[in-house]
Design an enzyme around this catalytic site. Sequence first.
Site, PDB file in Angstrom:
ATOM      1  N   ARG A 117      11.244 -76.775 136.977  1.00 48.49           N
ATOM      2  CA  ARG A 117      10.165 -76.971 137.950  1.00 48.49           C
ATOM      3  C   ARG A 117      10.496 -78.058 138.965  1.00 48.49           C
ATOM      4  NH1 ARG A 117       5.388 -74.233 136.338  1.00 48.49           N
ATOM      5  NH2 ARG A 117       5.039 -74.133 134.096  1.00 48.49           N
TER       6      ARG A 117
ATOM      7  N   PHE B 273      13.757 -63.234 140.274  1.00 42.53           N
ATOM      8  CA  PHE B 273      13.159 -64.280 139.445  1.00 42.53           C
ATOM      9  C   PHE B 273      13.530 -65.632 140.032  1.00 42.53           C
ATOM     10  CE2 PHE B 273      12.714 -67.145 135.873  1.00 42.53           C
ATOM     11  CZ  PHE B 273      11.464 -66.776 135.400  1.00 42.53           C
TER      12      PHE B 273
ATOM     13  N   GLU C 291      -1.916 -71.877 145.828  1.00 42.12           N
ATOM     14  CA  GLU C 291      -1.135 -71.177 144.803  1.00 42.12           C
ATOM     15  C   GLU C 291       0.349 -71.285 145.130  1.00 42.12           C
ATOM     16  OE1 GLU C 291      -0.758 -70.042 142.109  1.00 42.12           O
ATOM     17  OE2 GLU C 291      -2.301 -68.700 141.364  1.00 42.12           O
ATOM     18  N   ASP C 292       1.184 -71.179 144.103  1.00 40.15           N
ATOM     19  CA  ASP C 292       2.617 -71.154 144.385  1.00 40.15           C
ATOM     20  C   ASP C 292       3.108 -69.728 144.655  1.00 40.15           C
ATOM     21  OD1 ASP C 292       2.253 -70.384 141.769  1.00 40.15           O
ATOM     22  OD2 ASP C 292       3.829 -71.641 140.929  1.00 40.15           O
TER      23      ASP C 292
ATOM     24  N   ASP D 161       1.866 -62.645 142.540  1.00 44.37           N
ATOM     25  CA  ASP D 161       2.710 -61.560 142.015  1.00 44.37           C
ATOM     26  C   ASP D 161       1.865 -60.293 141.896  1.00 44.37           C
ATOM     27  OD1 ASP D 161       5.196 -62.768 141.722  1.00 44.37           O
ATOM     28  OD2 ASP D 161       4.850 -63.404 139.679  1.00 44.37           O
TER      29      ASP D 161
END
Length: 176
Positions: free
Chosen positions: A165, A152, A99-100, A103
């Site tokens: 990205r 963010f 996973e990146d 959250d």
Amino acid sequence: MNANLPPIQKVLFDEATIQKRIKELADEITADYEDILAIIVLKGSMFFATDLLKHITVPVEIDTMHLGSYGMKGMKSEAVRLNNDIVSSIEGRNVLILEDIVDTGKTMKYIHELFALRNPASVKLCSLLSKPSKREIEIDIDYLGFEIPDAFVVGYGFDYKEKYRTLRDIVVMEPE
Ligand code: PRP
């Protein structure tokens, strides 16, 4: 940069820092496994996953799954949607989810529940980032790159409206 996009505030992790940490994670993973079925969670994780997997020296098979969300990202009502499932059978396999970011934890909860029905030998999680301030569901991250504050971030797979990205660094974007 495109003038219509919010400005970049600062570099959080530059390319060298990211790559150094990825090598450390890969060495740790290599030491723990004899073979791996790596599941890349698209789209954000593709950059991280390919860099990580190139450093792993035990046999690796790769599959991908694409998850998204119903509803507005960041809203409590948001629910996880499976856009594309993996093709492989995970029965009896040692699965490593790549996973990146974790959250709220909703995406990982969804994957764990889905995979629990399929009898894998083991399921572990490797996530590049974790944002604990956003967590709604407790998730064990077996291999973690970096914990980040409630900012963010874009770049290195992370997007703002599908842009950014492909940046090599992970940067903080000013909210609109
Ligand atoms: C991001 C990220 C994780 C998920 C984490 O995906 O890649 O999969 O959100 O959030 P959660 O812990 O709150 O569930 P996103 O839906 O933005 O899709 P993307 O990977 O295609 O950018």
